[in-house]
Enzyme design. Structure first.
Site, PDB file in Angstrom:
ATOM      1  N   SER A  14      44.053  48.031  39.469  1.00 56.91           N
ATOM      2  CA  SER A  14      42.112  48.811  39.363  1.00 56.91           C
ATOM      3  C   SER A  14      41.919  47.478  38.245  1.00 56.91           C
ATOM      4  CB  SER A  14      42.556  49.518  38.401  1.00 56.91           C
ATOM      5  OG  SER A  14      42.473  50.447  39.911  1.00 56.91           O
ATOM      6  N   TYR A  47      34.444  50.479  39.112  1.00 56.75           N
ATOM      7  CA  TYR A  47      34.245  51.821  39.815  1.00 56.75           C
ATOM      8  C   TYR A  47      33.258  52.650  39.051  1.00 56.75           C
ATOM      9  CZ  TYR A  47      39.455  51.951  41.145  1.00 56.75           C
ATOM     10  OH  TYR A  47      40.162  51.039  42.064  1.00 56.75           O
ATOM     11  N   ARG A  58      44.850  47.481  51.766  1.00 58.43           N
ATOM     12  CA  ARG A  58      44.225  46.366  51.548  1.00 58.43           C
ATOM     13  C   ARG A  58      44.615  45.717  50.920  1.00 58.43           C
ATOM     14  NH1 ARG A  58      41.457  48.715  46.631  1.00 58.43           N
ATOM     15  NH2 ARG A  58      41.704  46.573  46.499  1.00 58.43           N
ATOM     16  N   GLU A  62      47.346  40.353  46.641  1.00 62.86           N
ATOM     17  CA  GLU A  62      48.338  41.516  46.290  1.00 62.86           C
ATOM     18  C   GLU A  62      47.827  42.479  47.410  1.00 62.86           C
ATOM     19  OE1 GLU A  62      46.152  44.445  43.142  1.00 62.86           O
ATOM     20  OE2 GLU A  62      46.562  43.109  42.093  1.00 62.86           O
ATOM     21  N   GLU A  88      45.619  55.143  35.965  1.00 67.17           N
ATOM     22  CA  GLU A  88      44.701  55.354  37.307  1.00 67.17           C
ATOM     23  C   GLU A  88      44.461  56.761  37.118  1.00 67.17           C
ATOM     24  OE1 GLU A  88      44.678  51.876  40.455  1.00 67.17           O
ATOM     25  OE2 GLU A  88      46.816  52.026  39.562  1.00 67.17           O
ATOM     26  N   ASN A 143      47.464  47.097  47.945  1.00 66.80           N
ATOM     27  CA  ASN A 143      47.204  48.215  47.805  1.00 66.80           C
ATOM     28  C   ASN A 143      47.849  49.028  48.229  1.00 66.80           C
ATOM     29  OD1 ASN A 143      45.811  47.550  44.836  1.00 66.80           O
ATOM     30  ND2 ASN A 143      44.991  46.585  46.558  1.00 66.80           N
ATOM     31  N   GLY A 187      42.282  52.653  47.223  1.00 63.46           N
ATOM     32  CA  GLY A 187      40.967  53.878  46.350  1.00 63.46           C
ATOM     33  C   GLY A 187      40.590  54.528  47.775  1.00 63.46           C
ATOM     34  N   ASP A 233      43.665  42.250  48.678  1.00 56.28           N
ATOM     35  CA  ASP A 233      42.957  40.950  48.287  1.00 56.28           C
ATOM     36  C   ASP A 233      42.712  40.008  48.739  1.00 56.28           C
ATOM     37  OD1 ASP A 233      41.883  43.760  47.433  1.00 56.28           O
ATOM     38  OD2 ASP A 233      43.076  43.581  45.739  1.00 56.28           O
TER      39      ASP A 233
END
Length: 337
Positions: A154, A224, A263, A279, A26, A281, A285, A265
């Site tokens: 990602s 992205y 964050r 999951e 990433e 994070n 991002g 999901d």
């Protein structure tokens, strides 16, 4: 208007390294995040500098007199506890979760085990070691099924599998990025994400974002590099659903011992509107397409204030001055005069 990050005196933050790039899959996204954060911090008067661990060894942070680090690294060695451990040894406070929480959160299998033990809803899964085991997982979990590396982000290395014929190739792709491959039951329904700020009892969720990707394919490119994906914030979900998602993500955050920001999901199953945690994070991002800034903006928090506010939470697992020396921590033996 939310005041998060807006009342902080930049002079109190000291010299700051924005860690970006790194050597993970990433790297490109991390560079985009880092550049955005760096520009935002400088615009608020923070004495901030770019630092790429793939080009400079971390000891230079100590020699350079850095007071704290904003971790904008993604993936391996950036959000898996590795760089966090190095910064602990260097004694330089950093943003985001500590060593253990970062390590567990990066490992999707470990994350799911903890959530399941805590009674939090997450899709059923199997850990597989071959294409044959992937096909067996498909039989057990049902089609479609998600096959992905256990410790990547990602959507890298991810395949949505609908038939046994796809299993060998899906396993081969995922195992290129990680020897541990996760097969996960696919949840059909609304895709959402929700940021969390704070720590422990003060942790709180920001507004939920509902994601609508072309043909439901929210892959690396659509995350992205294209403008085809729609993001709804406010989410448009019923208020009760939004509140339940926010409650779940805070529980998920606390159960892993996360701090600072993250964050999570979540998929909402269409058949019964039940939410499932996918999951979390711990180094989200911060690109132009990123979701934490979008959610924060809905509360009146600018990108710049978000960056400064997160930076101000930088800390260590063991703050300076509280470590006992061996002489202090061991009982003293009585001596005979």
């Amino acid at each position: 208007m939310n005041t998060f990050g807006s009342n902080i005196d930049a002079r109190t933050l000291g010299k700051v390294a924005v860690l970006m790039g790194g050597a993970s899959a990433e790297r490109d996204v991390s560079l985009m995040s880092g550049r955005g954060v760096l520009q935002a911090l400088r615009s608020r008067g923070v004495d901030a500098y770019a630092f790429d661990p793939a080009q400079s060894e971390l000891g230079e942070l100590q020699r350079g007199g850095y007071a704290r680090c904003f971790i904008a690294l993604h993936g391996r060695h950036g959000e898996d506890g590795t760089v966090q451990g190095a910064l602990e040894l260097l004694g330089i406070p950093y943003t985001g979760s500590g060593v253990m929480a970062s390590s567990m959160s990066m490992d999707k299998i470990m994350t799911k085990r903890i959530w399941r033990a805590e009674g939090l809803p997450t899709p059923d899964w199997r850990l597989v070691a071959s294409g044959e085991e992937t096909a067996m997982a498909l039989q057990a979990l049902g089609a479609p099924m998600i096959v992905k590396p256990a410790r990547e982000g990602s959507t890298i290395g991810l395949t949505k599998v609908s038939s046994p014929e796809q299993c060998e190739q899906a396993y081969a792709l995922a195992s290129k990025y990680d020897p541990e491959v996760l097969c996960e039951q696919f949840i059909e329904g609304d895709e959402t994400t929700c940021p969390i700020l704070g720590e422990g009892a003060s942790a709180h969720a920001l507004p939920v974002i509902r994601i609508v990707a072309p043909q439901g394919n929210y892959d690396y490119e659509h995350k992205y590099f294209t403008d085809d994906t729609q993001y709804h914030c406010p989410s448009g979900l019923p208020e009760a659903e939004e509140r339940e998602i926010q409650r779940l993500v805070v529980q998920a955050f606390r159960s892993l011992g996360c701090r600072g920001w993250a964050r999570a999901d979540i998929m909402i199953r269409a058949s019964d509107r039940k939410p499932f945690l996918l999951e979390i994070n711990t180094s989200p991002g911060m690109t132009g397409h990123s979701l934490v800034p979008m959610s924060a903006r809905a509360l009146g928090i600018s990108y710049e204030d978000l960056c400064v506010g997160v930076l101000a939470t930088a800390t260590l697992d063991t703050p300076p001055g509280v470590t006992l020396s061996p002489a202090q921590s061991q009982p003293q033996e009585a001596t005979t005069p």
